[in-house]
Design an enzyme around this catalytic site. Structure first.
Site, mmCIF file in Angstrom:
data_model
loop_
_atom_site.group_PDB
_atom_site.id
_atom_site.type_symbol
_atom_site.label_atom_id
_atom_site.label_comp_id
_atom_site.label_asym_id
_atom_site.label_seq_id
_atom_site.Cartn_x
_atom_site.Cartn_y
_atom_site.Cartn_z
ATOM 1 N NE ARG A 244 -3.540 -2.876 2.661
ATOM 2 C CZ ARG A 244 -2.642 -3.420 2.329
ATOM 3 N NH1 ARG A 244 -0.800 -3.552 2.532
ATOM 4 N NH2 ARG A 244 -2.814 -5.100 1.375
ATOM 5 C CB THR A 245 3.629 2.125 2.300
ATOM 6 O OG1 THR A 245 2.236 2.046 2.939
ATOM 7 C CG2 THR A 245 4.035 4.137 2.247
ATOM 8 C CE LYS B 291 28.407 -4.219 -5.523
ATOM 9 N NZ LYS B 291 29.456 -4.073 -6.762
ATOM 10 N NE ARG C 24 6.747 0.215 5.708
ATOM 11 C CZ ARG C 24 5.727 -0.109 4.958
ATOM 12 N NH1 ARG C 24 5.615 -1.680 5.345
ATOM 13 N NH2 ARG C 24 4.273 0.687 5.188
ATOM 14 C CG HIS D 58 3.149 3.423 8.869
ATOM 15 N ND1 HIS D 58 3.275 4.681 7.729
ATOM 16 C CD2 HIS D 58 2.521 2.579 8.191
ATOM 17 C CE1 HIS D 58 2.823 3.540 6.636
ATOM 18 N NE2 HIS D 58 2.996 2.495 6.791
HETATM 19 N N1 CP Z 1 -0.214 -0.520 5.706
HETATM 20 C C1 CP Z 1 0.621 -0.495 5.210
HETATM 21 O O1 CP Z 1 2.167 -0.222 5.559
HETATM 22 O O2 CP Z 1 0.515 -1.447 4.244
HETATM 23 P P1 CP Z 1 1.758 -2.181 3.347
HETATM 24 O O3 CP Z 1 2.537 -2.453 3.906
HETATM 25 O O4 CP Z 1 1.173 -2.478 2.196
HETATM 26 O O5 CP Z 1 2.504 -0.542 3.232
#
Ligand code: CP
Length: 314
Positions: A52-53, A80, A102, A130
């Site tokens: 999603r993100t 590496k 992320r 998040h």
């Molecule tokens: N809710 C969320 O962060 O989904 P993803 O891990 O698919 O990005």
């Protein structure tokens, strides 16, 4: 001055309101925004999986006319032994306008922001924050409620490992919502009580007061052995089952950040029943949340990188 979105802790109601307002404007008139970030290059570095993100940031960049590159870590010099900092400095040296990251380490973006001079956007860092998930959840909630003041939000599940909970708590508290966290004691740290948040170990006792039930994913990849007797036991005590639907207040919203473990956080039967009910009885918002993700991430990119850009105030 560099603009970042690292988390929602301390972010003011004014900043949250401005991002929400911009998201509404984009939702209402996307065409007006389609060249807002023309000429900008946005890079995404995801050191953990995402559907999603990552995809919604890519679509959001596309909506605004920006270039978007997803850096393929699995075929990069990371394999590496290149360090995280070297990878980030290499990407920024090539001239990107923003980095979306992320990573499994909590707080890693706070550390990186001292070392780079491009805007950083936190797409989830460990169990820390998040922020864009919480922003898209706010956008979804505002579709159903004019104000979040005194709205009762019950968040259920793996509080300990949830970055979504942390970002949501800061934003919801700022906007005046009342929050109850519920889950097994092994996944529910009492540290949250100091922020005026209620804690419960019994879902059935708190469900009837909820205007919003926010189910959290049981993060099997972050579980240490022994925190839960079994997933079946979790569902019996904390899952939204068909039997528990009678406890819900009329008009309740049921939310989940995804991906949903159907049969764990919510049973297939409960999900099917909820989807068949009219809005006045209950509303499952999972797809609405996903759609809000693109709008809100577009608003955030424009807010940080566009002509009418702003600092996130804290
Ligand atoms: N809710 C969320 O962060 O989904 P993803 O891990 O698919 O990005």
């Amino acid at each position: 001055m560099t603009r970042h979105m690292l988390g929602l802790h301390g972010v003011t109601a004014e900043s949250l309101g401005m991002i929400m307002e911009r998201a509404w404007r984009i939702r209402q008139n996307r065409q007006q925004y389609r060249e807002k970030l023309k000429g900008k290059l946005i890079a995404a570095l995801f050191f953990e999986p995402s559907t999603r993100t990552k995809l919604s940031f890519e679509l959001a960049a596309h909506w605004l006319g920006a270039e978007f590159i997803h850096f393929p870590l699995e075929t990069s010099s990371r394999v590496k032994g290149e360090s995280l900092l070297d990878t980030i400095l290499t990407v920024t040296a090539m001239g990107v306008d923003a980095l979306i990251i992320r990573h499994s380490n909590s707080g890693v973006l706070e550390w990186l922001k001292e070392k780079v001079d491009v805007p950083l956007i936190n797409a989830g860092d460990g169990a820390h924050e998040h922020p864009t998930q919480a922003l898209l959840d706010l956008h979804t909630m505002y579709h159903y409620f004019d104000s979040l003041k005194d709205i009762e939000v019950v968040m259920v599940g793996d509080i300990q490992h949830s970055r979504v909970v942390r970002s949501s708590i800061w934003a919801l508290k700022t906007l005046g919502a009342r929050i109850t966290l519920v889950g097994p004691p092994s996944l529910l740290p009492r540290e949250f009580e100091q922020f005026g948040i209620s804690i419960s170990w019994r879902l059935d006792e708190v469900l009837p007061k909820a205007d919003i039930v926010y189910l959290l994913r049981i993060q099997q990849e972050r579980q240490q052995k022994g925190l839960l007797p079994s997933l079946a036991d979790y569902t019996r005590q904390f899952g939204l089952t068909a039997g528990r639907l009678s406890l819900l207040k009329p008009g309740v919203l049921v939310m989940h950040p995804g991906p949903v473990n159907v049969g764990v956080e919510i049973t297939a039967e409960a999900l099917q029943l909820l989807r068949s009910w009219p809005r006045e009885r209950a509303q499952v918002c999972i797809e609405h949340q996903v759609a809000s993700g693109v709008v809100v991430r577009a608003a955030l990119l424009d807010y940080l990188l566009g002509e009418e850009s702003h600092e996130i105030t804290a």
